[in-house]
Design a protein around this motif. Sequence first.
Motif, mmCIF file in Angstrom:
data_model
loop_
_atom_site.group_PDB
_atom_site.id
_atom_site.type_symbol
_atom_site.label_atom_id
_atom_site.label_comp_id
_atom_site.label_asym_id
_atom_site.label_seq_id
_atom_site.Cartn_x
_atom_site.Cartn_y
_atom_site.Cartn_z
ATOM 1 N N LEU A 159 1.318 0.094 9.068
ATOM 2 C CA LEU A 159 2.736 -0.116 8.511
ATOM 3 C C LEU A 159 2.768 -1.338 6.738
ATOM 4 N N THR A 160 1.398 -2.423 6.492
ATOM 5 C CA THR A 160 1.665 -3.064 6.092
ATOM 6 C C THR A 160 0.548 -2.375 4.558
ATOM 7 N N GLY A 161 0.650 -0.742 4.842
ATOM 8 C CA GLY A 161 -0.504 0.223 3.909
ATOM 9 C C GLY A 161 -1.244 -0.592 3.303
ATOM 10 N N GLY A 162 -2.273 -1.026 4.349
ATOM 11 C CA GLY A 162 -3.515 -1.850 4.364
ATOM 12 C C GLY A 162 -4.539 -0.892 4.317
ATOM 13 N N LEU A 163 -4.190 0.669 5.156
ATOM 14 C CA LEU A 163 -5.753 0.773 5.517
ATOM 15 C C LEU A 163 -6.699 2.088 4.115
ATOM 16 N N LEU A 164 -7.410 2.137 4.538
ATOM 17 C CA LEU A 164 -8.716 2.724 3.319
ATOM 18 C C LEU A 164 -8.180 4.382 3.294
ATOM 19 N N PRO A 165 -8.520 4.517 2.031
ATOM 20 C CA PRO A 165 -8.573 5.768 2.450
ATOM 21 C C PRO A 165 -9.282 7.504 3.141
ATOM 22 N N ASP A 166 -9.910 6.374 3.893
ATOM 23 C CA ASP A 166 -10.890 7.182 4.978
ATOM 24 C C ASP A 166 -9.702 7.271 5.744
ATOM 25 N N SER A 167 -8.695 6.464 5.745
ATOM 26 C CA SER A 167 -7.509 5.621 7.267
ATOM 27 C C SER A 167 -8.505 5.025 8.306
#
Length: 274
Positions: free
Chosen positions: A167-175
């Motif tokens: 929701l906050t856009g904090g996931l890394l490229p590998d999810s």
Amino acid sequence: MVSMDMVMQGGALCVLLLGVLVLPRAPYPRAELLSLVGLSAAGGLITGRLLWWVVANQRRPSGVDVHVLWSFSEGGIGSVGVLVGAMCSALCVMALLDMRKRKEIADFLAPLGMFALGMARLGCMFHGCDFGVELEPQSYLTSFTWLSHLGGRYFPGSAPAWSWFSLTGGLLPDSGTPWLWPFAFVLGVGNVLISIVFFVLFYRRTLPVGWVALGVGCVYSAWRLVLEGWRHDAAGALVSGVNVNQALMACALVVWCGVGVFWPVMARRKKADV
């Protein structure tokens, strides 16, 4: 992925097994304590289910879902209900006994409850709730790759930790989420170890009656007070920016310390009266 429910149900079986193992050293007949444990378990289960049913239906846009009453997909508020229900059930029985007998039963139940709390916290870890604050990328903990699969980075897609960072856009490229302090893991393992220490003290009768229960209360409150600093703000109750759990543990610690002072004073008064 191991589910929260699998861990909690396995933990319940372990609690019952530990109860049976320590019963021979308990100050009451085995049948009486098994009845007390069973009553506490029943009261906890009923209260936990009802509380979660109320909370789950408040989240529904319309209608009442009766299925929630017997499904085992619940959140932390259900665990709170279990704890409150179990304590109230035990206290109803203990209210009928004299003070010494209450202390003896409390010495038996307190380590058992601590073990159950530890197992429940491990369930939180696998479920992705009660997650910790972010770690520095170069932290020594990030070198333990096994932690990344035990709630450090890779949570189920529906887990609270994953949902928050998505929701906050904090996931890394590998999810995966950023590396997080293993709050629930450390709290769960710590609670289990604390329970084992006090089980040994109870089994060997190395402390005066009532002091095992008092020790469990003091150690748990102090341990939780310190460790709550690892909890992510999105994973805990905050009031005016203050972690509610830390405030509660501070109050509990004051109460336990007060009881620890009160008991010896009362014992001295009784001796003086005699």
